[in-house]
Design an enzyme around this catalytic site. Structure first.
Site, PDB file in Angstrom:
ATOM      1  N   THR A  62      10.752  -2.353  -1.263  1.00  0.00           N
ATOM      2  CA  THR A  62      11.177  -2.049   0.102  1.00  0.00           C
ATOM      3  C   THR A  62      10.008  -1.521   0.930  1.00  0.00           C
ATOM      4  OG1 THR A  62      13.406  -1.555  -0.680  1.00  0.00           O
ATOM      5  CG2 THR A  62      12.801  -0.696   1.483  1.00  0.00           C
TER       6      THR A  62
ATOM      7  N   GLU B  26       5.548  -4.082   9.699  1.00  0.00           N
ATOM      8  CA  GLU B  26       4.614  -3.392  10.595  1.00  0.00           C
ATOM      9  C   GLU B  26       3.396  -4.255  10.907  1.00  0.00           C
ATOM     10  OE1 GLU B  26       4.193   0.933  11.027  1.00  0.00           O
ATOM     11  OE2 GLU B  26       4.429   0.915   8.837  1.00  0.00           O
TER      12      GLU B  26
ATOM     13  N   HIS C 162      17.158  -3.124   3.474  1.00  0.00           N
ATOM     14  CA  HIS C 162      16.687  -4.097   2.493  1.00  0.00           C
ATOM     15  C   HIS C 162      17.902  -4.483   1.660  1.00  0.00           C
ATOM     16  CE1 HIS C 162      13.288  -5.140  -0.612  1.00  0.00           C
ATOM     17  NE2 HIS C 162      14.026  -6.189  -0.277  1.00  0.00           N
TER      18      HIS C 162
END
Length: 142
Positions: free
Chosen positions: A43, A51, A77
């Site tokens: 995750t 990002e 997730h």
């Protein structure tokens, strides 16, 4: 190009092959853990990939002295991805508030949707930001 040209609706995609270094077990040593975990896409790496996909999307719109930093992650997730599959991240800029940028984000592997949510970034002046880090007592090199 400059932020003046940046508009909601910007969409950007990138892909990442899942290798053993991107799995949950590979992260264990970073946290002094010896708990056995399944060898699937972590995750933390999914969030990092999101990002970096946002950073790449924004690169043409930033002036040389500007960078962006993450300020909010609200991502779920929801499915595991094994080693050998490819993950695709898609980010869409949905809102601009002054220097804050809000993205709708999603990730999928070769089979299914594996996660998504919202990510926000702030545009910063790199030199001013680094000066604040120095004043806080942090080195600028590892």
């Amino acid at each position: 190009m400059g932020l003046g040209k940046l508009q909601p609706g910007l969409v950007y995609r990138d892909t990442l092959p899942v290798t053993d270094i991107l799995t949950v077990p590979a992260m264990a040593s970073l946290y002094h853990s010896n708990v056995e975990m399944p060898p699937v896409f972590a995750t933390a790496h999914m969030i990092g990939f999101i990002e970096w996909t946002c950073i790449a999307a924004l690169r043409p719109y930033l002036l040389p002295h500007q960078r962006t930093v993450g300020i909010l992650v609200d991502v779920r997730h929801k499915a595991a991805t094994p080693i050998g599959m490819t993950v695709t991240a898609e980010v869409e800029l949905i809102e601009i508030r002054d220097r804050q940028l809000r993205f709708r984000v999603s990730c999928r592997d070769d089979v299914e949707d594996i996660g998504g949510g919202i990510h926000e970034r702030a545009v910063i002046d790199n030199d001013r930001f680094l000066n604040r880090v120095l004043k806080k007592g942090g080195p600028l090199t590892a």
